[in-house]
Design a protein around this motif. Structure first.
Motif, PDB file in Angstrom:
ATOM      1  N   GLU A  32       0.661  -1.321  -0.176  1.00  0.00           N
ATOM      2  CA  GLU A  32       0.099   0.148   0.065  1.00  0.00           C
ATOM      3  C   GLU A  32       0.943   1.171   0.056  1.00  0.00           C
ATOM      4  O   GLU A  32       1.735   1.448   1.121  1.00  0.00           O
ATOM      5  CB  GLU A  32      -0.761   0.021   1.243  1.00  0.00           C
ATOM      6  CG  GLU A  32      -1.905  -1.093   1.236  1.00  0.00           C
ATOM      7  CD  GLU A  32      -2.674  -0.972   2.333  1.00  0.00           C
ATOM      8  OE1 GLU A  32      -3.163   0.146   2.868  1.00  0.00           O
ATOM      9  OE2 GLU A  32      -3.380  -1.858   2.880  1.00  0.00           O
ATOM     10  N   ILE A  33       0.991   1.787  -1.111  1.00  0.00           N
ATOM     11  CA  ILE A  33       1.791   2.982  -1.285  1.00  0.00           C
ATOM     12  C   ILE A  33       1.422   4.108  -0.297  1.00  0.00           C
ATOM     13  O   ILE A  33       0.131   4.437  -0.367  1.00  0.00           O
ATOM     14  CB  ILE A  33       2.002   3.534  -2.702  1.00  0.00           C
ATOM     15  CG1 ILE A  33       2.364   2.436  -3.696  1.00  0.00           C
ATOM     16  CG2 ILE A  33       2.680   4.602  -2.787  1.00  0.00           C
ATOM     17  CD1 ILE A  33       3.975   1.867  -3.271  1.00  0.00           C
ATOM     18  N   ALA A  34       2.179   4.820   0.300  1.00  0.00           N
ATOM     19  CA  ALA A  34       1.792   5.751   1.478  1.00  0.00           C
ATOM     20  C   ALA A  34       1.298   6.961   0.648  1.00  0.00           C
ATOM     21  O   ALA A  34       0.328   7.905   1.244  1.00  0.00           O
ATOM     22  CB  ALA A  34       2.764   5.969   2.395  1.00  0.00           C
ATOM     23  N   GLY A  35       1.813   7.145  -0.456  1.00  0.00           N
ATOM     24  CA  GLY A  35       1.506   8.681  -1.275  1.00  0.00           C
ATOM     25  C   GLY A  35       2.404   8.627  -2.133  1.00  0.00           C
ATOM     26  O   GLY A  35       3.190   7.913  -2.532  1.00  0.00           O
ATOM     27  N   LYS A  36       2.587   9.876  -2.892  1.00  0.00           N
ATOM     28  CA  LYS A  36       3.340  10.048  -3.904  1.00  0.00           C
ATOM     29  C   LYS A  36       3.805  11.710  -4.039  1.00  0.00           C
ATOM     30  O   LYS A  36       2.961  12.536  -3.586  1.00  0.00           O
ATOM     31  CB  LYS A  36       2.480   9.946  -5.241  1.00  0.00           C
ATOM     32  CG  LYS A  36       1.344  10.538  -5.742  1.00  0.00           C
ATOM     33  CD  LYS A  36       0.884  10.203  -7.064  1.00  0.00           C
ATOM     34  CE  LYS A  36      -0.389  10.956  -7.304  1.00  0.00           C
ATOM     35  NZ  LYS A  36      -0.973  10.611  -8.511  1.00  0.00           N
ATOM     36  N   ALA A  53      -1.516  11.810  -0.109  1.00  0.00           N
ATOM     37  CA  ALA A  53      -1.784  10.373   0.261  1.00  0.00           C
ATOM     38  C   ALA A  53      -2.368   9.619  -0.756  1.00  0.00           C
ATOM     39  O   ALA A  53      -2.810  10.010  -1.674  1.00  0.00           O
ATOM     40  CB  ALA A  53      -2.744  10.846   1.659  1.00  0.00           C
ATOM     41  N   SER A  54      -2.620   8.412  -0.442  1.00  0.00           N
ATOM     42  CA  SER A  54      -3.035   7.327  -1.211  1.00  0.00           C
ATOM     43  C   SER A  54      -4.430   7.713  -1.783  1.00  0.00           C
ATOM     44  O   SER A  54      -5.014   7.348  -2.774  1.00  0.00           O
ATOM     45  CB  SER A  54      -2.830   5.964  -0.666  1.00  0.00           C
ATOM     46  OG  SER A  54      -3.564   5.876   0.339  1.00  0.00           O
ATOM     47  N   ASN A  55      -5.418   8.458  -0.799  1.00  0.00           N
ATOM     48  CA  ASN A  55      -6.667   9.010  -1.171  1.00  0.00           C
ATOM     49  C   ASN A  55      -6.392  10.144  -2.030  1.00  0.00           C
ATOM     50  O   ASN A  55      -7.561  10.564  -2.295  1.00  0.00           O
ATOM     51  CB  ASN A  55      -7.437   8.867  -0.034  1.00  0.00           C
ATOM     52  CG  ASN A  55      -6.999  10.187   1.167  1.00  0.00           C
ATOM     53  OD1 ASN A  55      -5.891  10.849   0.830  1.00  0.00           O
ATOM     54  ND2 ASN A  55      -7.487  10.073   2.077  1.00  0.00           N
ATOM     55  N   GLY A  56      -5.274  10.890  -2.493  1.00  0.00           N
ATOM     56  CA  GLY A  56      -5.383  11.743  -3.163  1.00  0.00           C
ATOM     57  C   GLY A  56      -5.375  13.275  -2.275  1.00  0.00           C
ATOM     58  O   GLY A  56      -5.091  14.319  -2.853  1.00  0.00           O
TER      59      GLY A  56
END
Length: 101
Positions: A32-36, A53-56
């Motif tokens: 689960e990528i924490a973010g970008k 975050a992974s939820n944008g």
């Protein structure tokens, strides 16, 4: 674990979803990528980055840098320092006196 045809099991790929020095092994599909990080140009022509975050949701953003290389350096600094301890500056130091001033 992935297997070679007829051979011993192959090691799972290394995933870099944790800060440097904290690599772990698992199937990349399970990660689960924490973010970008996103690097972009702002209205003034400077370069900024933000961490999503992974939820944008934007969870961190940078000041404006004059060059893209400087903004990318900021990203690397955040990555390097992300594993640092949290210092809670809202706590009163021992022996301090409040309400005077």
């Amino acid at each position: 674990m992935p297997q070679d045809s007829g051979g011993p099991p192959l090691p799972a790929p290394i995933c870099a979803c944790r800060p440097p020095g904290q690599l772990h092994r698992h199937l990349v599909q399970e990660c689960e990528i924490a973010g970008k990080f996103e690097v972009y140009k702002d209205k003034s022509g400077g370069f900024r980055f933000r961490l999503k975050a992974s939820n944008g949701e934007v969870i961190a953003s940078s000041p404006s840098y004059k060059s893209k290389a400087s903004a990318l350096g900021g990203v690397e600094s955040v990555k390097k320092n992300a594993a640092s301890d949290v210092v809670d500056l809202t706590e009163e130091p021992a022996g301090s006196i409040t309400g005077i001033g």
